[in-house]
Design a protein around this motif. Structure first.
Motif, PDB file in Angstrom:
ATOM      1  N   GLY A   2      62.988  76.076  37.759  1.00 39.24           N
ATOM      2  CA  GLY A   2      64.477  76.406  38.116  1.00 39.24           C
ATOM      3  C   GLY A   2      64.928  77.559  38.765  1.00 39.24           C
ATOM      4  N   CYS A   3      64.096  78.681  38.619  1.00 34.14           N
ATOM      5  CA  CYS A   3      64.284  79.850  39.225  1.00 34.14           C
ATOM      6  C   CYS A   3      63.879  79.833  40.891  1.00 34.14           C
ATOM      7  CB  CYS A   3      63.765  80.966  38.634  1.00 34.14           C
ATOM      8  SG  CYS A   3      63.862  82.704  39.159  1.00 34.14           S
ATOM      9  N   PRO A   4      64.687  80.343  41.563  1.00 33.44           N
ATOM     10  CA  PRO A   4      64.418  80.157  43.147  1.00 33.44           C
ATOM     11  C   PRO A   4      63.047  80.887  43.423  1.00 33.44           C
ATOM     12  CG  PRO A   4      66.525  81.251  42.545  1.00 33.44           C
ATOM     13  CD  PRO A   4      65.864  81.120  41.350  1.00 33.44           C
ATOM     14  N   GLU A   5      62.784  81.917  42.644  1.00 26.10           N
ATOM     15  CA  GLU A   5      61.270  82.404  42.696  1.00 26.10           C
ATOM     16  C   GLU A   5      60.089  82.153  41.806  1.00 26.10           C
ATOM     17  OE1 GLU A   5      60.199  84.216  45.526  1.00 26.10           O
ATOM     18  OE2 GLU A   5      62.009  83.902  46.615  1.00 26.10           O
ATOM     19  N   SER A   6      58.873  82.229  42.040  1.00 28.45           N
ATOM     20  CA  SER A   6      58.074  82.034  40.738  1.00 28.45           C
ATOM     21  C   SER A   6      57.247  83.462  40.791  1.00 28.45           C
ATOM     22  CB  SER A   6      57.214  80.752  41.060  1.00 28.45           C
ATOM     23  OG  SER A   6      56.165  80.695  40.059  1.00 28.45           O
ATOM     24  N   ALA A  61      59.954  79.324  45.088  1.00 27.10           N
ATOM     25  CA  ALA A  61      59.771  77.967  44.309  1.00 27.10           C
ATOM     26  C   ALA A  61      60.755  77.114  44.525  1.00 27.10           C
ATOM     27  CB  ALA A  61      59.892  78.381  42.848  1.00 27.10           C
ATOM     28  N   THR A  62      61.524  77.229  45.487  1.00 25.65           N
ATOM     29  CA  THR A  62      62.760  76.203  45.935  1.00 25.65           C
ATOM     30  C   THR A  62      62.752  76.168  47.321  1.00 25.65           C
ATOM     31  OG1 THR A  62      64.630  77.485  45.905  1.00 25.65           O
ATOM     32  CG2 THR A  62      64.132  76.687  43.792  1.00 25.65           C
ATOM     33  N   ALA A  63      63.435  74.971  48.134  1.00 28.82           N
ATOM     34  CA  ALA A  63      63.542  74.868  49.422  1.00 28.82           C
ATOM     35  C   ALA A  63      64.423  76.041  49.795  1.00 28.82           C
ATOM     36  CB  ALA A  63      63.892  73.584  49.804  1.00 28.82           C
ATOM     37  N   ALA A  64      65.449  76.405  49.237  1.00 23.76           N
ATOM     38  CA  ALA A  64      66.302  77.606  49.526  1.00 23.76           C
ATOM     39  C   ALA A  64      65.745  78.759  49.509  1.00 23.76           C
ATOM     40  CB  ALA A  64      67.622  77.379  48.553  1.00 23.76           C
ATOM     41  N   ALA A  65      64.775  79.138  48.780  1.00 28.84           N
ATOM     42  CA  ALA A  65      64.079  80.426  48.730  1.00 28.84           C
ATOM     43  C   ALA A  65      63.266  80.517  49.873  1.00 28.84           C
ATOM     44  CB  ALA A  65      63.408  80.635  47.476  1.00 28.84           C
ATOM     45  N   ARG A  66      62.351  79.390  50.185  1.00 31.78           N
ATOM     46  CA  ARG A  66      61.489  79.374  51.229  1.00 31.78           C
ATOM     47  C   ARG A  66      62.555  79.634  52.722  1.00 31.78           C
ATOM     48  NH1 ARG A  66      59.046  75.778  48.038  1.00 31.78           N
ATOM     49  NH2 ARG A  66      60.024  73.663  48.575  1.00 31.78           N
ATOM     50  N   THR A 110      57.653 103.510  28.410  1.00 32.44           N
ATOM     51  CA  THR A 110      58.358 102.074  27.727  1.00 32.44           C
ATOM     52  C   THR A 110      58.638 101.298  28.885  1.00 32.44           C
ATOM     53  OG1 THR A 110      59.934 101.563  26.464  1.00 32.44           O
ATOM     54  CG2 THR A 110      60.693 103.043  28.022  1.00 32.44           C
ATOM     55  N   GLY A 111      58.375  99.917  28.736  1.00 32.04           N
ATOM     56  CA  GLY A 111      58.620  99.128  29.713  1.00 32.04           C
ATOM     57  C   GLY A 111      58.665  97.632  29.112  1.00 32.04           C
ATOM     58  N   TRP A 112      58.663  96.706  30.073  1.00 32.19           N
ATOM     59  CA  TRP A 112      58.680  95.209  29.833  1.00 32.19           C
ATOM     60  C   TRP A 112      58.703  94.674  31.168  1.00 32.19           C
ATOM     61  CZ3 TRP A 112      63.140  98.171  30.582  1.00 32.19           C
ATOM     62  CH2 TRP A 112      63.902  97.564  31.408  1.00 32.19           C
ATOM     63  N   ALA A 113      58.120  93.298  31.029  1.00 28.01           N
ATOM     64  CA  ALA A 113      58.046  92.351  32.301  1.00 28.01           C
ATOM     65  C   ALA A 113      58.604  91.119  32.119  1.00 28.01           C
ATOM     66  CB  ALA A 113      56.781  92.323  32.556  1.00 28.01           C
ATOM     67  N   TYR A 114      59.228  90.536  32.865  1.00 31.45           N
ATOM     68  CA  TYR A 114      59.557  89.110  32.714  1.00 31.45           C
ATOM     69  C   TYR A 114      59.115  88.164  33.719  1.00 31.45           C
ATOM     70  CZ  TYR A 114      62.974  89.385  36.574  1.00 31.45           C
ATOM     71  OH  TYR A 114      63.620  89.518  37.803  1.00 31.45           O
ATOM     72  N   THR A 154      57.196  96.674  39.456  1.00 33.46           N
ATOM     73  CA  THR A 154      56.389  96.003  40.176  1.00 33.46           C
ATOM     74  C   THR A 154      56.769  94.616  40.187  1.00 33.46           C
ATOM     75  OG1 THR A 154      54.629  97.414  39.359  1.00 33.46           O
ATOM     76  CG2 THR A 154      53.766  95.435  40.190  1.00 33.46           C
ATOM     77  N   ALA A 155      56.973  93.800  41.377  1.00 28.07           N
ATOM     78  CA  ALA A 155      57.075  92.372  41.556  1.00 28.07           C
ATOM     79  C   ALA A 155      56.133  91.632  42.408  1.00 28.07           C
ATOM     80  CB  ALA A 155      58.608  92.538  42.040  1.00 28.07           C
ATOM     81  N   PHE A 156      55.930  90.577  41.598  1.00 27.77           N
ATOM     82  CA  PHE A 156      55.165  89.439  42.662  1.00 27.77           C
ATOM     83  C   PHE A 156      55.609  88.208  42.506  1.00 27.77           C
ATOM     84  CE2 PHE A 156      52.682  89.575  38.662  1.00 27.77           C
ATOM     85  CZ  PHE A 156      52.487  88.471  38.501  1.00 27.77           C
ATOM     86  N   SER A 157      55.860  87.461  43.591  1.00 27.86           N
ATOM     87  CA  SER A 157      56.780  86.274  43.500  1.00 27.86           C
ATOM     88  C   SER A 157      56.253  85.436  44.907  1.00 27.86           C
ATOM     89  CB  SER A 157      57.896  86.300  43.332  1.00 27.86           C
ATOM     90  OG  SER A 157      58.526  87.058  44.447  1.00 27.86           O
ATOM     91  N   ARG A 158      56.539  84.097  44.610  1.00 30.69           N
ATOM     92  CA  ARG A 158      56.680  83.321  45.999  1.00 30.69           C
ATOM     93  C   ARG A 158      57.837  82.328  45.727  1.00 30.69           C
ATOM     94  NH1 ARG A 158      51.824  80.695  43.164  1.00 30.69           N
ATOM     95  NH2 ARG A 158      52.481  78.992  42.139  1.00 30.69           N
TER      96      ARG A 158
END
Length: 98
Positions: free
Chosen positions: A36-40, A66-71, A27-31, A60-64
């Motif tokens: 507007g989220c700090p990461e994409s 998405a905002t200056a603060a996150a960078r 069982t599982g899910w992904a979002y 499992t996560a993958f992101s980059r």
């Protein structure tokens, strides 16, 4: 919507469920994130019951950034993701003992 952080250091992270999985032993899910989220990116959580009766959680996560603060956060963003995955595992261990 999910929240990241604690108290005054928390950030809102708009997101939506992009898939679910329900089978006999899985069982599982992904979002996925919204603008507007700090990461994409996406993050998934799948719980699996193996043949020996052990319960496994796969995150499992993958992101980059998405905002200056996150960078600017640089590698601290990845540290936060790993910490969150470990907390999810700790909650699963606690729940599986009930």
């Amino acid at each position: 919507m999910t929240g990241l952080g604690v108290g005054p250091l928390s950030l809102e992270a708009p997101c939506r469920i992009v898939w679910t999985r329900e089978e006999e032993r899985y069982t599982g899910w992904a979002y996925g994130t919204f603008p507007g989220c700090p990461e994409s990116g996406e993050e998934s959580f799948v719980v699996h019951l193996d043949d020996e009766g052990d319960v496994w959680l796969t995150v499992t996560a993958f992101s980059r950034p998405a905002t200056a603060a996150a960078r600017l956060a640089g590698p601290f963003g990845r540290v936060f993701q790993r910490s969150r995955a470990r907390r999810c595992g700790a909650v699963l261990r606690r729940l599986s003992r009930l």
